[in-house]
Design an enzyme around this catalytic site. Structure first.
Site, short mmCIF file in Angstrom:
data_model
loop_
_atom_site.label_atom_id
_atom_site.label_comp_id
_atom_site.label_asym_id
_atom_site.label_seq_id
_atom_site.Cartn_x
_atom_site.Cartn_y
_atom_site.Cartn_z
N LYS A 1 0.87 -1.18 0.00
CA LYS A 1 0.00 0.00 0.00
C LYS A 1 0.91 1.23 0.00
O LYS A 1 1.96 1.23 0.66
CB LYS A 1 -0.87 -0.03 1.27
CG LYS A 1 -1.91 1.08 1.34
CD LYS A 1 -2.77 0.95 2.61
CE LYS A 1 -3.82 2.05 2.71
NZ LYS A 1 -4.66 1.92 3.92
N SER B 1 -9.69 2.22 3.24
CA SER B 1 -8.80 2.94 2.37
C SER B 1 -7.83 2.07 1.58
O SER B 1 -7.27 2.53 0.58
CB SER B 1 -7.98 3.92 3.21
OG SER B 1 -7.12 3.22 4.09
N SER C 1 -9.96 -0.21 7.35
CA SER C 1 -9.35 -0.03 6.03
C SER C 1 -8.72 -1.27 5.42
O SER C 1 -8.35 -1.26 4.26
CB SER C 1 -8.32 1.10 6.08
OG SER C 1 -8.96 2.35 6.05
#
Lengths: 485, 476
Positions: A77, A152, A176
């Site tokens: 990420k 997210s 997330s």
């Protein structure tokens, strides 16, 4: 083909010499090239570095120095600092930021031998539940490209679901990892707060942030968690606690496992479709010998409001370092210091980030601090106590990861409250610092539904065991969206 | 109207840890800009602070040395404000739960009486970097070498009533932090500086007047001047019918004025909250006791011992213990079996005078404690007189060797042989028939003349006591 295999299967193949890391890396890089234009799941692809790292990994394996993750293609990420590689956190603010150092998680996984394919898209500074707040454009859900992947960690979830990478890292501040895993039909684990180092992971809300693996199966997550976990002298909030082998308990039978079902997780707001799937999964657990116990987490309704005081308060301070002075976006021709601050930040941050900075600044202001921040901390303790009591009676808690399946892009982007409510089942887990997982449990109207499993602090082994046993009986986690097969 | 001044000080003292309070970068002074700032000090995305245990230990030591409450559970908090030399956009400090709580310290006033000044609290925090305005035309340079240097902020009660008291307090703290070896106290490098909260009120009034805060003063002289200026200014304002406003003021040493930096309305709302990156600092009694064992004898204890055990006057003992170096020097000399009073007189007298003249500290004194002891022993055993010793001291200062070498080389050995002294006396008497007659006819004052002549004839080396005694016998 390789991409239909789980990380664990690929690991076995590498070990058996059936494939090389270079071959795997080329294959996944090719898939990214071919498919990511439909998904926008990557911000940066590091093809060249990946291929040379893969060659290194093959050498290592030949020399007999390989571990289970050596040579496995992987994605991070874009919230994790990666040395010499652009690290944007999904924000214009960091569009030009190249980190001079590696995050501890990146370092550990690198030492374990993974080959980084690139950095995945995400909501700006991890603030969002749909991946629509990214400066790099929204990410699409491989199961329906009109739908959001969740957030997210939407880029990580989408790329794993479409098998553009076998696995990736995510971070979870209020859901997330679990919510996008649920919406994209993959397996994601948020570890206990303090299990994984936060050093080098760009902070959103320091007391809630935790990194974890996002993969195809519980077994994959266990292998990754083995490599990611452990005390880090650079992170005072990481715990000096031994890391067990998370694969060791995977095959334990579930006879007598006490599963708590909080009535608050099955009430108003839960879609019928999701409820049905989750109930079926519970039935499956019953058939494996688990005992189902109705429980209550009476302060559940406080989780979202508490979270939206604590997280913005911390973020308002954490994001102060983005001031245009030392790195990141700086406005053109500032006329003085104040202008430099105002325009650099005004231009560099998106709407949702600004909204949260303002909420947080307000909550911490003189005259409001006691009413908001202190009160929220008190309520946070009560929410945490609910779980403590529950775990006196049950081993794990189960429920939906998200109230509904993936919604359409644009559907909630102008309604922050309804967006915030999509994390209603995940947020309390962060407030209590507990480990939680989302496991694919079926489909409602062709969209994936995730089952959330929550365990007591540092009880990741039990979580992974429960998930793995379910995945031995079901193949929901094996499903790949038609157009990405 | 008669006015009373009320002063409270916030002293910032840099702790002498090797590395910074929240990172492993060095704290050494004077390096090239930004060469001693690591990722943590630069506030890069993703970095985290880890507290330096040494800083905790030093703060605890200060608390113990001032008899303050030690908080076994203290919390770091973020003080949020934007400034280019504050890289994170917040300073890590302590707010609600500081490591050191209430305590007190005694200061000595000019009239010799003692006054107790309360310490409200002392907390740990990180220093900011520096903004460099010179050398960058139209721009500001940022040097983050100092960012993250550990500071102990010591907050006093508003117990001081004059600039002189404030200076006495500041000096006392300055000496103490060096005694307990938690700070080098170097004021030129800003390792020790203070903010002064000053207000005035009509004598007899209970309520405090509105205060102004004088920021960042880094010398004792400036503290005294700045406070006196501020007192005058406030009295003028009030006597002219105005009101003192609560504000932060800057002392400008060049212009000899204080001027407003920002008013209360413009003051930042720092939005303090506990730093979620750091755990509370928690320790037990055993830890405190372990640190207590490392405390040296403190200045007040030392003064008392010098008076009671060594027979020094309160005044002399106070001077000798004002700095740890001086006290150590004194004790090193008397440790070599030299009389304490003689040693005290020399250190407070000739040694200090020479150091002052050459602008040196006791640590830089060319005459070591061993050399000085060697010379004082020669005074004690009558090898030299106190007066001749001054020449010997100069010789040692100039690197001519130890006392015996200088005495030998310069032939300064005292004459103590009765017959040798008698010979000189006889010669002086023979050469002064007029004076002898006058003396014998009652002019007693002339005794001094004969002593002088004898000393002169002996080039100052004759033992003065013997000369006196023998002259008396001869002249009667």
């Amino acid at each position: 083909m390789y991409h239909t295999k789980t990380l664990s299967e690929l690991s076995t193949m590498l070990e058996a010499g059936e494939v090389t890391s270079v071959q795997l890396t080329e294959h996944f890089l090719q898939r990214i090239k071919e498919y990511d234009s439909q998904l926008n799941s990557f911000i940066t692809v590091t093809a060249e570095q990946a291929l040379s790292a893969a060659a290194e990994a093959d050498k290592k394996r030949k020399a007999g120095n390989a571990g289970p993750l050596t040579g496995i293609p992987f994605a991070h990420k874009d919230i994790f600092c990666t040395k010499g590689v652009k690290t944007t956190c999904g924000s214009k603010m960091l569009h030009n930021f190249e980190s001079p150092y590696d995050a501890t998680v990146v370092e550990k996984l690198q030492q374990a031998g993974v080959v980084m394919l690139g950095k995945t898209n995400m909501d700006e500074f991890a603030m969002g539940s749909s991946n629509e707040t990214s400066f790099y454009g929204n990410v699409k859900n491989p199961w329906d490209t009109k739908a959001v992947p969740g957030g997210s960690s939407g880029g990580s979830a989408s790329s794993v679901a479409a098998r553009l990478t076998p696995a990736s890292t995510g971070t979870d501040t209020g859901g997330s990892i679990r919510q996008p895993a649920s919406l994209c039909g993959i397996t994601g684990l948020k570890p206990t707060y303090g299990r994984v180092s936060r050093y080098g992971m760009i902070a959103f809300a320091s007391s809630l942030d935790q990194a974890g693996p996002m993969a195809q199966s519980a077994e994959d997550c266990a292998l990754l968690l083995n490599a990611m976990s452990g005390f880090d002298p650079k992170d005072s909030t990481s715990l000096e606690k031994d890391v067990p082998d998370y694969t060791a308990d995977l095959n334990n039978p579930l006879d007598g496992l006490r599963i708590g079902l909080p009535k608050e997780y099955f009430g108003e707001g839960l879609s019928t479709g999701t409820n049905e799937i989750v109930q079926k999964a519970i039935e499956e657990y019953k058939s494996m010998g688990a005992e189902i116990i109705d429980i209550s987490l009476p302060n559940t309704h406080l989780a979202v409001p508490v979270y939206y005081v604590v997280a913005p308060a911390e973020c308002s301070s954490n994001l102060s370092r983005f001031d245009g002075v030392r790195f990141g976006h700086r406005c053109e021709n500032p006329k003085d210091l104040e202008d430099l601050y105002k325009r650099s930040r005004g231009e560099g941050f998106g709407e949702e980030v600004k909204r949260r900075i303002m909420i947080g600044t307000y909550a911490l202001s003189a005259g409001y601090y006691d009413a908001y921040y202190i009160k929220a901390q008190q309520l946070r303790r009560m929410i945490s106590d609910d779980f403590t009591k529950a775990f006196e009676k049950v081993d794990v808690i189960m429920g939906p990861s998200s109230p509904e399946t993936a919604f359409n892009i644009g559907e909630k982007s102008n309604d922050p409250i309804s967006m915030y409510l999509s994390d209603i089942y995940t947020i309390a887990v962060n407030l209590a610092g507990l480990p939680g997982m989302s496991v694919p449990a079926g489909f409602s109207e062709n969209m994936p539904v995730g089952l959330q499993i929550i365990a007591n602090h540092f009880d990741e082994s039990r979580l992974l065991n429960a998930a793995h046993q379910y995945q031995q009986k079901t193949d929901w986690h094996k499903q790949i969206p038609e157009q990405f097969k | 109207m008669e006015w009373e001044t009320v002063i409270g000080l916030e002293i910032h003292t840099q702790l002498r840890t090797k590395s910074k309070i929240f990172s492993s970068a060095s704290t050494a002074f004077g390096a090239e800009p930004n060469t001693q700032a690591c990722a943590v000090d630069l506030g890069l995305p993703g970095v985290l602070p880890v507290v330096n245990a040494e800083a905790i230990r030093m703060a605890t030591k200060f608390g113990l040395a001032t008899g303050s409450a030690i908080c076994k559970h203290s919390v770091f908090a973020r003080k949020n404000y934007f400034y280019p030399d504050s890289p994170k956009g917040y300073q890590i400090s302590q707010m609600e739960l500081p490591i050191v709580g209430e305590g007190a310290i005694d200061i000595e006033l000019e009239d010799g009486t003692k006054k107790t000044i309360g310490i409200t609290r002392a907390h740990l925090e990180e220093d900011a970097g520096k903004s460099l305005h010179e050398d960058y035309q139209g721009m500001t340079g940022i040097d983050l070498n100092r960012a993250g240097t550990p500071l102990l902020e010591i907050v006093s009660e508003p117990d001081m009533r004059s600039a002189k008291e404030a200076v006495a307090y500041m000096k006392k703290i300055h000496s103490l932090v060096q005694y307990i070896e938690i700070s080098d106290g170097n004021m030129a490098e800003s390792s020790f500086r203070c903010d002064a909260n000053v207000s005035v009120r009509p004598k007899g009034q209970k309520e405090y007047g509105t205060r102004a805060e004088l920021k960042n003063i880094n010398s004792f002289r400036f503290v005294e001047r700045a406070i006196n200026l501020e007192i005058e200014r406030q009295i003028d304002v009030i006597e002219d019918g105005g009101k003192v406003v609560q504000e932060t003021r800057l002392y400008d040493a060049d212009k000899h004025e204080t001027r407003s930096m920002r008013s209360k309305e413009e003051a930042n709302d720092y939005r303090y909250f506990p730093d979620p990156d750091l755990l509370p600092v928690v320790f037990d009694d055993a830890y405190i006791e372990e640190i207590r064992k490392t405390l040296p004898e403190l200045p007040d204890e030392k003064t008392a011992r010098f008076v009671s055990d060594l027979g020094l006057s309160e005044y002399d003992a106070g001077i000798l213990t004002a700095s740890r170096e001086l006290a150590d020097f004194f004790e090193a000399v008397i440790g070599q079996s030299v009389d304490a009073k003689l040693t005290a007189n020399w250190i407070i007298g000739d040694v200090s005078a020479r150091l002052n003249k050459e602008d040196l500290t006791i640590a830089e004194c060319p005459v070591s404690s061993k050399l000085l002891a060697g010379m004082l022993k020669r005074i004690e055993d009558n090898t030299i007189s106190g007066k001749i010793a001054k020449d010997v001291f100069n010789g040692m200062w100039n690197g001519e060797g130890d006392a015996d070498t200088v005495i030998d080389k310069k032939g300064l050995k005292q004459i103590t042989d009765d017959s040798a002294i008698e010979a000189i006396i006889d010669e002086v008497i023979a050469n002064s028939p007029d004076q002898l007659e006058q003396y014998r006819s009652g002019k007693d004052k002339l005794f001094g003349y004969f002593v002088g002549q004898v000393m002169k004839a002996s080039q100052g080396k004759a033992n003065p006591a013997q000369v006196n005694q023998m002259l008396k016998d001869k002249l009667s």
